[in-house]
Design a protein around this motif. Sequence first.
Motif, mmCIF file in Angstrom:
data_model
loop_
_atom_site.group_PDB
_atom_site.id
_atom_site.type_symbol
_atom_site.label_atom_id
_atom_site.label_comp_id
_atom_site.label_asym_id
_atom_site.label_seq_id
_atom_site.Cartn_x
_atom_site.Cartn_y
_atom_site.Cartn_z
ATOM 1 N N LEU A 1 0.761 -1.189 0.048
ATOM 2 C CA LEU A 1 -0.136 0.000 0.103
ATOM 3 C C LEU A 1 0.681 1.374 -0.146
ATOM 4 O O LEU A 1 2.138 1.249 0.305
ATOM 5 C CB LEU A 1 -0.970 0.001 1.211
ATOM 6 C CG LEU A 1 -2.005 -1.246 1.449
ATOM 7 C CD1 LEU A 1 -2.810 -1.084 2.517
ATOM 8 C CD2 LEU A 1 -2.847 -1.147 0.110
ATOM 9 N N THR A 2 0.322 2.515 -0.274
ATOM 10 C CA THR A 2 1.146 3.681 -0.386
ATOM 11 C C THR A 2 1.166 4.002 1.092
ATOM 12 O O THR A 2 0.778 3.733 1.922
ATOM 13 C CB THR A 2 0.182 4.658 -0.976
ATOM 14 O OG1 THR A 2 -1.094 4.993 -0.303
ATOM 15 C CG2 THR A 2 -0.167 4.178 -2.488
ATOM 16 N N LYS B 1 0.619 6.952 2.546
ATOM 17 C CA LYS B 1 -0.614 7.666 3.007
ATOM 18 C C LYS B 1 -1.349 6.645 3.682
ATOM 19 O O LYS B 1 -1.875 7.007 4.843
ATOM 20 C CB LYS B 1 -1.015 8.544 1.764
ATOM 21 C CG LYS B 1 -2.242 9.462 2.514
ATOM 22 C CD LYS B 1 -2.872 10.200 1.302
ATOM 23 C CE LYS B 1 -3.850 11.202 1.842
ATOM 24 N NZ LYS B 1 -4.608 12.011 1.076
ATOM 25 N N THR B 2 -1.596 5.592 3.191
ATOM 26 C CA THR B 2 -2.605 4.564 3.543
ATOM 27 C C THR B 2 -2.104 3.757 4.808
ATOM 28 O O THR B 2 -2.871 3.698 5.617
ATOM 29 C CB THR B 2 -2.941 3.465 2.105
ATOM 30 O OG1 THR B 2 -3.439 4.416 1.303
ATOM 31 C CG2 THR B 2 -3.993 2.630 2.871
ATOM 32 N N TRP C 1 -2.412 5.860 7.873
ATOM 33 C CA TRP C 1 -3.672 5.656 8.499
ATOM 34 C C TRP C 1 -3.919 4.442 9.261
ATOM 35 O O TRP C 1 -4.531 4.428 10.220
ATOM 36 C CB TRP C 1 -4.927 5.765 7.484
ATOM 37 C CG TRP C 1 -5.294 7.182 7.477
ATOM 38 C CD1 TRP C 1 -5.190 8.127 6.291
ATOM 39 C CD2 TRP C 1 -6.196 7.955 8.215
ATOM 40 N NE1 TRP C 1 -5.990 9.325 6.393
ATOM 41 C CE2 TRP C 1 -6.561 9.229 7.827
ATOM 42 C CE3 TRP C 1 -6.736 7.526 9.701
ATOM 43 C CZ2 TRP C 1 -7.438 10.066 8.547
ATOM 44 C CZ3 TRP C 1 -7.602 8.417 10.276
ATOM 45 C CH2 TRP C 1 -7.749 9.766 9.699
ATOM 46 N N LYS D 1 -12.644 4.866 8.577
ATOM 47 C CA LYS D 1 -11.329 4.390 8.271
ATOM 48 C C LYS D 1 -10.707 3.454 9.402
ATOM 49 O O LYS D 1 -10.305 2.391 9.496
ATOM 50 C CB LYS D 1 -9.993 5.382 7.886
ATOM 51 C CG LYS D 1 -10.270 5.507 6.422
ATOM 52 C CD LYS D 1 -9.115 6.816 5.995
ATOM 53 C CE LYS D 1 -9.363 7.121 4.905
ATOM 54 N NZ LYS D 1 -8.459 8.368 4.554
ATOM 55 N N LYS E 1 -4.427 8.434 -8.676
ATOM 56 C CA LYS E 1 -5.146 7.971 -7.229
ATOM 57 C C LYS E 1 -5.694 6.432 -7.678
ATOM 58 O O LYS E 1 -5.805 5.450 -6.846
ATOM 59 C CB LYS E 1 -6.226 8.995 -6.895
ATOM 60 C CG LYS E 1 -6.969 8.354 -5.704
ATOM 61 C CD LYS E 1 -8.289 9.462 -5.262
ATOM 62 C CE LYS E 1 -8.949 9.007 -4.241
ATOM 63 N NZ LYS E 1 -9.977 9.963 -3.883
#
Length: 355
Positions: free
Chosen positions: A73-74, A76-77, A80, A120, A239
């Motif tokens: 995953l990126t 940023k993900t 989170w 999330k 994205k």
Amino acid sequence: MEPCRGSDSGSNPDSGAPFLISFDQRGFSAQGKKCKLECKLFPQPNHSGLSDLVLLFTHEDLSGYLTLRAAGLTSKTVTWLKKSAELLWDATRGAVSVTTMLHLRGHVLAKYQDTDAKRKVLQFARAFLSYMSKISFDQRYASFDLFLQIPRSVKEQKCVTDRIVTKEDVENLLTAIKHAYRSGGIEAYHCLNYEAMVLFGAFTGQRPLATIARLTVGQLREATKMDKPVVDVLPWQDKIRMQHYCPLHPQVVEAILPVLDGRQDDALAFDQLSFQQWLRYHEVRLLKSNVRIVMSDLRKFAEQYGDVIQWDQSNRAYIMTHGVSGIDWKHYKHPLPEHVYDVYMQYWKDVRCVL
């Protein structure tokens, strides 16, 4: 003639076996009546409900799930996911119960105003419970999913967005950047970079973080050398991971060329994070909405002004990678770069922002 008394006489209703007692008759025996009476008078307490149940997990279990979930995953993900794992551990300390799940849910709902942020964190916790139920072969973990549901709310109905971005707003932003340079607030390099970024975002509608912040000098330099300049946006720069061609308006090319001068091809073309911080501390407001302008408003301008100039919907969807999840986009459409540029310029060629 007497009925047959074979081995199945007990199952034959006509067998006439006198020693068999029917099910109803057995229920009315003295012992059965006594048992039923005691059950009614002295009901046994049930301690197997969720309210009394506490299931345990270790910090290693949570770390293992986080590693499994974050693979591929990126950044940023992953950020989170790490934040969600931290909130889950702080609320439970390794104990899954009704109390800890309600505590986690209440803390998340109070901490975040944004619905996506709440979703999330709570979905991460629910997924972790499902994970624990599988690796421990104990389905009771998944039962606590009940207490992590996102509350339903009446959605506010709007006909149009309340953020209206006009051509005058884009020009006001460019004027504010120029004024900041003349007053000594920013140096020449940042002035040129910010102006190029604003024009690129406004004329192409690319996403700020997913695309604009990831474009390289080499990509833009290669595009500006073409007769019909288009940037080949790679999958990791979009994205939804859709590779696409992004045409460059002549005014955008003029603004980009000074930014590329003397820089390495692998360098990032735009200082997006720096510009985002600059916008945060400068009062540049939208004329119609009277709210502070942000980077994402440039994408809104491309969409909204596209309606004004009646920009072709298919060309718009492809360039902005917005609404391209249908079968026609997945299996049929594949426009060539020169065609993307030609259609785009039919609508945008006469548009120009005053600097």
